[in-house]
Design a protein around this motif. Structure first.
Motif, PDB file in Angstrom:
ATOM      1  N   ARG A 237       0.826  -1.193   0.000  1.00 39.44           N
ATOM      2  CA  ARG A 237       0.000   0.000   0.000  1.00 39.44           C
ATOM      3  C   ARG A 237       0.867   1.253   0.000  1.00 39.44           C
ATOM      4  O   ARG A 237       1.984   1.282   0.523  1.00 39.44           O
TER       5      ARG A 237
ATOM      6  N   PRO B 285       1.786   5.171   1.113  1.00 36.45           N
ATOM      7  CA  PRO B 285       1.734   5.839   2.423  1.00 36.45           C
ATOM      8  C   PRO B 285       0.371   6.479   2.655  1.00 36.45           C
ATOM      9  O   PRO B 285      -0.257   7.006   1.723  1.00 36.45           O
ATOM     10  N   PRO B 286      -0.144   6.449   3.885  1.00 34.86           N
ATOM     11  CA  PRO B 286      -1.484   6.986   4.157  1.00 34.86           C
ATOM     12  C   PRO B 286      -1.550   8.495   3.973  1.00 34.86           C
ATOM     13  O   PRO B 286      -0.583   9.222   4.240  1.00 34.86           O
ATOM     14  N   THR B 287      -2.713   8.947   3.516  1.00 35.84           N
ATOM     15  CA  THR B 287      -2.967  10.380   3.371  1.00 35.84           C
ATOM     16  C   THR B 287      -3.341  10.965   4.736  1.00 35.84           C
ATOM     17  O   THR B 287      -3.649  10.223   5.683  1.00 35.84           O
ATOM     18  N   PRO B 288      -3.355  12.298   4.864  1.00 38.73           N
ATOM     19  CA  PRO B 288      -3.789  12.905   6.139  1.00 38.73           C
ATOM     20  C   PRO B 288      -5.199  12.472   6.539  1.00 38.73           C
ATOM     21  O   PRO B 288      -5.465  12.258   7.725  1.00 38.73           O
TER      22      PRO B 288
ATOM     23  N   GLU C 140      -6.690   9.603   5.794  1.00 37.78           N
ATOM     24  CA  GLU C 140      -6.611   8.221   6.265  1.00 37.78           C
ATOM     25  C   GLU C 140      -6.055   8.157   7.683  1.00 37.78           C
ATOM     26  O   GLU C 140      -6.569   7.422   8.532  1.00 37.78           O
ATOM     27  N   ARG C 141      -5.005   8.927   7.936  1.00 40.29           N
ATOM     28  CA  ARG C 141      -4.434   8.936   9.290  1.00 40.29           C
ATOM     29  C   ARG C 141      -5.449   9.424  10.313  1.00 40.29           C
ATOM     30  O   ARG C 141      -5.536   8.884  11.428  1.00 40.29           O
ATOM     31  N   HIS C 142      -6.245  10.431   9.933  1.00 41.86           N
ATOM     32  CA  HIS C 142      -7.258  10.943  10.853  1.00 41.86           C
ATOM     33  C   HIS C 142      -8.331   9.896  11.131  1.00 41.86           C
ATOM     34  O   HIS C 142      -8.685   9.654  12.306  1.00 41.86           O
TER      35      HIS C 142
ATOM     36  N   TRP D  39      -8.223   6.641  10.727  1.00 36.67           N
ATOM     37  CA  TRP D  39      -7.701   5.455  11.402  1.00 36.67           C
ATOM     38  C   TRP D  39      -7.389   5.719  12.873  1.00 36.67           C
ATOM     39  O   TRP D  39      -7.272   4.778  13.670  1.00 36.67           O
ATOM     40  N   SER D  40      -7.257   6.982  13.238  1.00 36.74           N
ATOM     41  CA  SER D  40      -7.013   7.315  14.644  1.00 36.74           C
ATOM     42  C   SER D  40      -8.291   7.288  15.477  1.00 36.74           C
ATOM     43  O   SER D  40      -8.233   7.316  16.711  1.00 36.74           O
TER      44      SER D  40
ATOM     45  N   LYS E 145     -10.186  -2.923  17.214  1.00 38.84           N
ATOM     46  CA  LYS E 145     -10.252  -2.012  16.074  1.00 38.84           C
ATOM     47  C   LYS E 145     -11.365  -2.385  15.093  1.00 38.84           C
ATOM     48  O   LYS E 145     -11.524  -1.722  14.069  1.00 38.84           O
TER      49      LYS E 145
END
Length: 517
Positions: free
Chosen positions: A122, A124-127, A129-131, A133-134, A227
Motif C-alpha cells: 500500500r 503511504p497513508p494520506t492525512p 486516512e491517518r485521521h 484510522w485514529s 479495532k
C-alpha cells in the motif's frame, strides 16, 4: 638418479601390501556406487512410476525418464527401441498410474482454489486516512454515517453504471467509506468442517466463497478485535447440515442448538457480543436452512446482520432493511468460476420468448407447468429438461437463446436461475412472493428483471409480450452491465460479488447508527 630409481622400485615391489590396497579401492568403489544409487528418486531394481513408454506401429518405442523431485537432473532424453510384446505389461501399468493421477488432479481441481498472489504494498497513508484510522470504531462509524448523509451527487461515473442502481451517488460514497474505514474481526474459534472450511462448489457456494476470500483478505480483516467495526461468525450452514443433520429425521433442532451453544461460547469468552447484543456481528449462510438454524438464539435472530440466500419475509427471521439478501451462485468448477459467462444471442436470433427447466418442487413450479407446458411454442416450459431436447440444445444454450428466463421459487424463495440468467444474458422473470431480491438495498431490479406475482402465472405470456421492445433492449443492456457485480474472482476485484456482499453488510451496520442531535 639411478639410486633413487632403485629405492622406488624396491618400495613398490616389497614394501606395499597390494592385497590390502586392492581391498581398500574395491570398498571405496562400492561405496561410491551405493551413494549414487541412493541419490536417485527411485530404486533401480524397481519399475519407476516416472517412466513413460509409448509404443509405435514399427514395434519400437521411446523410453523417457523425467525427474520431478527437486531440480531437474542434467540427463539427456534416452530413446531405446523396445519390443512391443515385452513392453505391453509395463505400458499398461504406466497408463494405469497416469489415469489415477489424472483422476486425482481432477478431484483436486474441483475442490481447491489456488492461493492468489499477495496484493501490492500500500502507498503511504494520506492525512485523511491517518485521521480516520485514529478514531475509535464507534467514532469512525459515526463519521461515515455523517459523510454518507452528505454524499456528493454522481451523474456519470466510469466505474459504475447508474441505471442499475437505486442511488448510484449513495452507493459510490458508501463503497469509498467502506474501503477507507471497515475492519472485520474473524473469530478464530471452531473446528472444521463446520467452521473455517468453505464449501466451494454447488448451488450453496456463495457462503463458502465469501468465507474463503474474507479470511484471506488483508485489507478488511484485522487481528485486533478492539479495532473492528464488524465481527464475522465464520461457519458454513452447508457444512453444518452435512455434519449434524440426521437424514430423514426432519429435525433441525440439533443444528439450531449447535449454533446457539457456539454464540453463547463466544459471548462468554469475548466481551464483544455483549457490548451490542450482537448488532455488530454478522453471518453469511446460503443453504436453505440457514435462517432456521438461528431460531434457538433470540439475539442472533433479532440483532445480528444475516446475509442469507433464503430471504423470505414471511418466515419472520429475515428483516427487511437490516439483513442482506445473498445471491445463489452455482459453481461447478471452483478453479474456473467464470466459465460460460456471457455470450447471449442477439435479440433477433432469440426464437424463445420464455424458458424454464427444472425439478418440480415447491408450490409455484407445478402451477407454472400446469399452465404452460406444451401449450405454446414460444413458451418453453419443462420439468427436468428432456434428453431428446437437450441433445439438440443444452440448458445453457436455451438460456442464451431466450428473451426471458423464468426463475420460480422451489422449496424456498430464492433460485440459482436468477444469477444464471444474469450470467447468460437472459432477462430474469422472478416468481416468488415475499422474496427480497439480492442486494435490494442498492440495486434497482425493475431496471433488468421482471417480477411476477404467483397469482398471475396464467397471464405470464401476456405480461412478457406487453413489454415494449425498447424497454426490453434497455433491460438487456442493464443486465450485461450488472454481470460484474455478480462474479466470483479467485482474487477479488473492485465492485465484484465479494465486495458487494461486504458492502451491503457494511451499509446495514451504518443504517443502525444514530446521529446525535
Amino acid at each position: 638418479m639411478n639410486k633413487l630409481l632403485k629405492r622406488l622400485i624396491v618400495l613398490l615391489v616389497y614394501k606395499i601390501d597390494w592385497r590390502k590396497l586392492f581391498v581398500i579401492l574395491a570398498i571405496v568403489t562400492i561405496l561410491g556406487i551405493v551413494l549414487q544409487i541412493s541419490l536417485l528418486p527411485f530404486p533401480l531394481w524397481l519399475q519407476s512410476p516416472l517412466i513413460r513408454v509409448s509404443t509405435a506401429k514399427d514395434l519400437s518405442s521411446s523410453l523417457q525418464l523425467t525427474l520431478t523431485h527437486g531440480k531437474h537432473w542434467p540427463l539427456r532424453q534416452i530413446s531405446v527401441p523396445v519390443p512391443l510384446n515385452s513392453s505391453s505389461g509395463l505400458t499398461k501399468r504406466v497408463h494405469s498410474v497416469q489415469r489415477r493421477r489424472k483422476r486425482r488432479r481432477k478431484r483436486e481441481d474441483d475442490f481447491q482454489v489456488p492461493i492468489p498472489p499477495p496484493p501490492p504494498p500500500r502507498t503511504p497513508p494520506t492525512p485523511l486516512e491517518r485521521h480516520v484510522w485514529s478514531l475509535s470504531p464507534k467514532e469512525a462509524l459515526l463519521y461515515a454515517k455523517k459523510e454518507l448523509k452528505n454524499a456528493p451527487f454522481v451523474a456519470n461515473d466510469s466505474d459504475l453504471y447508474a441505471p442499475i442502481f437505486k442511488n448510484v451517488s449513495i452507493f459510490k460514497r458508501s463503497y469509498e467509506l467502506m474501503e477507507l474505514i471497515l475492519k472485520v474481526y474473524v473469530y478464530p474459534d471452531g473446528s472444521p468442517p463446520i467452521f473455517h472450511e468453505p464449501h466451494l462448489s454447488g448451488i450453496y457456494a456463495s457462503e463458502g466463497w465469501f468465507m474463503k476470500l474474507l479470511e484471506g483478505n488483508r485489507q478488511f480483516v484485522t487481528r485486533n478485535p478492539e479495532k473492528a467495526h464488524l465481527f464475522y461468525l465464520p461457519y458454513s450452514a452447508r457444512q453444518l447440515q452435512q455434519a449434524i443433520y440426521v437424514q430423514g429425521s426432519h429435525n433441525l433442532a440439533p443444528l439450531s442448538l449447535f449454533i446457539r451453544d457456539y454464540v453463547n461460547m463466544l459471548s462468554a469468552k469475548y466481551p464483544f457480543w455483549n457490548r451490542t447484543h450482537g448488532a455488530d456481528h454478522f453471518l453469511v449462510a446460503c443453504h436453505d436452512w440457514g435462517p432456521y438454524t438461528l431460531k434457538a438464539h433470540e439475539e442472533l435472530v433479532k440483532n445480528s446482520i444475516k446475509a442469507v440466500c433464503n430471504a423470505d419475509l414471511s418466515e419472520g427471521i429475515f428483516k427487511f432493511g437490516k439483513d442482506v439478501s445473498l445471491p445463489e451462485t452455482t459453481i461447478r468448477m471452483p478453479r474456473r468460476p467464470l466459465r460460460n459467462i456471457g455470450g447471449g444471442m442477439r435479440v433477433s436470433q432469440r426464437p424463445i420468448l420464455a424458458f424454464f427447466a427444472g425439478n418440480m418442487h415447491g408450490r409455484v413450479r407445478p402451477l407454472l407447468l400446469k399452465h404452460w407446458h406444451n401449450k405454446d411454442e414460444s413458451m418453453r416450459i419443462y420439468g427436468p429438461l428432456p434428453r431428446s431436447v437437450s441433445k439438440k440444445m443444452s440448458y445453457i444454450q436455451h438460456m442464451k437463446s431466450s428473451k426471458f428466463c423464468i426463475c420460480p421459487m422451489g422449496y424456498e424463495v430464492n433460485s440459482p436461475r436468477i444469477v444464471e440468467a444474469i450470467y447468460y444474458e437472459c432477462v430474469p422473470v422472478i416468481i416468488a412472493d415475499n422474496f427480497v431480491p439480492p442486494f435490494d438495498d442498492v440495486l434497482d431490479w425493475s431496471a433488468f428483471s421482471v417480477i411476477v406475482a404467483e397469482k398471475d402465472i396464467a397471464k405470464l405470456k401476456e405480461i412478457l409480450e406487453g413489454i415494449p421492445l425498447n424497454r426490453y433492449l434497455k433491460m438487456l443492456q442493464n443486465l450485461k452491465m450488472l454481470q460484474r457485480h455478480f462474479l466470483w474472482n479467485l482474487r477479488p476485484v473492485k465492485y465484484d460479488l465479494f465486495h458487494v456482499i461486504l458492502h451491503s453488510i457494511w451499509l446495514s451496520r451504518l443504517n443502525q447508527i444514530q446521529i446525535p442531535d
